[in-house]
Design a protein around this motif. Sequence first.
Motif, PDB file in Angstrom:
ATOM      1  N   LEU A 299      37.452  78.017 -74.092  1.00  0.00           N
ATOM      2  CA  LEU A 299      36.475  78.812 -74.845  1.00  0.00           C
ATOM      3  C   LEU A 299      37.168  79.823 -75.759  1.00  0.00           C
ATOM      4  O   LEU A 299      36.577  80.347 -76.701  1.00  0.00           O
ATOM      5  CB  LEU A 299      35.505  79.508 -73.894  1.00  0.00           C
ATOM      6  CG  LEU A 299      34.665  78.504 -73.082  1.00  0.00           C
ATOM      7  CD1 LEU A 299      33.740  79.222 -72.126  1.00  0.00           C
ATOM      8  CD2 LEU A 299      33.861  77.578 -74.000  1.00  0.00           C
ATOM      9  N   MET A 300      38.468  80.056 -75.492  1.00  0.00           N
ATOM     10  CA  MET A 300      39.221  80.912 -76.408  1.00  0.00           C
ATOM     11  C   MET A 300      39.418  80.223 -77.752  1.00  0.00           C
ATOM     12  O   MET A 300      39.607  80.880 -78.774  1.00  0.00           O
ATOM     13  CB  MET A 300      40.558  81.282 -75.782  1.00  0.00           C
ATOM     14  CG  MET A 300      40.333  82.195 -74.581  1.00  0.00           C
ATOM     15  SD  MET A 300      41.823  82.706 -73.793  1.00  0.00           S
ATOM     16  CE  MET A 300      42.567  83.645 -75.085  1.00  0.00           C
ATOM     17  N   MET A 301      39.355  78.880 -77.747  1.00  0.00           N
ATOM     18  CA  MET A 301      39.427  78.128 -79.010  1.00  0.00           C
ATOM     19  C   MET A 301      38.220  78.486 -79.887  1.00  0.00           C
ATOM     20  O   MET A 301      38.364  78.781 -81.073  1.00  0.00           O
ATOM     21  CB  MET A 301      39.394  76.608 -78.765  1.00  0.00           C
ATOM     22  CG  MET A 301      40.544  76.017 -78.008  1.00  0.00           C
ATOM     23  SD  MET A 301      42.061  75.864 -78.960  1.00  0.00           S
ATOM     24  CE  MET A 301      41.711  74.621 -80.180  1.00  0.00           C
ATOM     25  N   THR A 302      37.036  78.453 -79.280  1.00  0.00           N
ATOM     26  CA  THR A 302      35.830  78.720 -80.075  1.00  0.00           C
ATOM     27  C   THR A 302      35.724  80.217 -80.407  1.00  0.00           C
ATOM     28  O   THR A 302      35.235  80.591 -81.463  1.00  0.00           O
ATOM     29  CB  THR A 302      34.570  78.216 -79.332  1.00  0.00           C
ATOM     30  OG1 THR A 302      34.647  78.599 -77.966  1.00  0.00           O
ATOM     31  CG2 THR A 302      34.429  76.713 -79.433  1.00  0.00           C
ATOM     32  N   ASP A 303      36.219  81.084 -79.490  1.00  0.00           N
ATOM     33  CA  ASP A 303      36.214  82.528 -79.799  1.00  0.00           C
ATOM     34  C   ASP A 303      37.079  82.818 -81.020  1.00  0.00           C
ATOM     35  O   ASP A 303      36.692  83.563 -81.921  1.00  0.00           O
ATOM     36  CB  ASP A 303      36.768  83.333 -78.606  1.00  0.00           C
ATOM     37  CG  ASP A 303      35.758  83.412 -77.470  1.00  0.00           C
ATOM     38  OD1 ASP A 303      34.601  82.998 -77.679  1.00  0.00           O
ATOM     39  OD2 ASP A 303      36.131  83.855 -76.363  1.00  0.00           O
ATOM     40  N   LEU A 304      38.265  82.182 -81.027  1.00  0.00           N
ATOM     41  CA  LEU A 304      39.197  82.364 -82.138  1.00  0.00           C
ATOM     42  C   LEU A 304      38.564  81.848 -83.434  1.00  0.00           C
ATOM     43  O   LEU A 304      38.659  82.493 -84.491  1.00  0.00           O
ATOM     44  CB  LEU A 304      40.478  81.571 -81.823  1.00  0.00           C
ATOM     45  CG  LEU A 304      41.771  81.925 -82.533  1.00  0.00           C
ATOM     46  CD1 LEU A 304      42.056  83.408 -82.478  1.00  0.00           C
ATOM     47  CD2 LEU A 304      42.934  81.151 -81.904  1.00  0.00           C
TER      48      LEU A 304
END
Length: 427
Positions: A299-304
């Motif tokens: 989910l850090m991918m989508t946050d970034l």
Amino acid sequence: MKVSVIGSGYVGLVTATCFADIGHEVACVDIDEKKVELINAGVPPIYEEGLGELLQKYAGKKILATTDYDYAVRNSEISFICVGTPSDDAGNINLEIVKAAARSIGQALAKKAGYHVVVVKSTVVPETTEKLVLPILEEASGKKAGPDFGVAMNPEFLREGKAIEDFMNPDKIVVGAIDEKAGKIVSELYRPLDCEITLTNPRTAEMIKYANNSFLATKISFANEIGNICKQLDIDTYEVMQAIGKDFRISPAFLNSGAGFGGSCFPKDVKALIGKAKEIGYGPTLLEAVISVNETQPLMMTDLLRKKIGDLKDKKITVLGLAFKNDTDDIRESRAIPVIAELLRLGAEVSAYDPLAAENMKKVFPAIGYRKSAKAALEGAEACLVMTEWDEFKELDSEFEGMKEKLVIDGRRIIKARNIDYEGLCW
Ligand code: NAD
């Protein structure tokens, strides 16, 4: 020797073909008639490097697939249980398929004269072989474990994508048997592989498998946590990991930070060990943290992505890589799944490409756009998320030219292209 292998998935079919290749005769049992037909026709129902060639060579000769347990048990001296052990809704191990397979073997043993060994190869939590499988076998066969039949546990350590190579060149073989006789028979099967065998009891063999996978998963979550801290401090975590990997107590393997681990084993096995620990009254703090890091990582991918381009509604986003890792069509627990789910939840329009796993992912997300090449998937995209470390992604370059905005967020440190707006997940 004559072997029957129960369950013809990644582990069962690789075990069967490799046993055939080292000289044994194998009966494969599966409840899926379509799989049985394919195997008998020499066509592997799953993708695994080298499997097609081996199956072509031995199907109808040293390998025969069937749905008939009685036939397979009658025509073998030893049966390997290789069926799935999925997680239940709470993350604990679901042993229903193992129980069903043990019952069917027991019923077949009731009709067979003479000694037979039953080996659990499926990954099962400590005590399962002795306290669950063995009593089912005794009850269904009406025979006594020990004098009438042997019971053993022989965990599998192969890596999907390199499964044949790993089976043929093991760094360890573990056999946990209830007595010397069963242990010797199982060990004898592996003699052509020329690998030292760790002989132990079944529950220790079961725990070796869980400790092995949990340690590797811990290394990955550790690398990811350090990577997340490095990213904030403008430190290249790969440089850090390369240096610490030189310490012989650490080793360089499994220190690549990124979007987290997936697959049919690590997430499920760590959760199963957590469940078993809790069942016996122990709170496994470290193992729980390993899973927690792994769940936030994709989910850090989508946050970034949101930090970079804001609201994702109606934005065209490309996902490159759907398999849980390279060289497999397996999408079980792939980190691409939570990423695509989040993109859809935020209203993005998703197009995707994977060299092998698109067909499997269509069952999870039937409505996203699957493309036949990375270039086609990237056409007109406003950003791209890279989720699998496929070799061919290293070569991507001009393919990014068709993007509307050339933002590429790499979850695997695989992209080498220069003329793009590149962002690494943890570097
Ligand atoms: P899988 O789901 O690919 O295959 C299981 C097979 O068993 C399927 O073909 C299914 O049709 C068959 N089956 C189901 N019920 C049956 C029954 N009652 N009788 C006969 N066949 C039946 O699973 P897999 O990935 O091969 O994993 C099998 C076990 O090995 C699991 O416990 C897993 O944790 C463990 N393991 C897997 C890997 C891996 O990389 N996949 C590595 C090491 C250990």
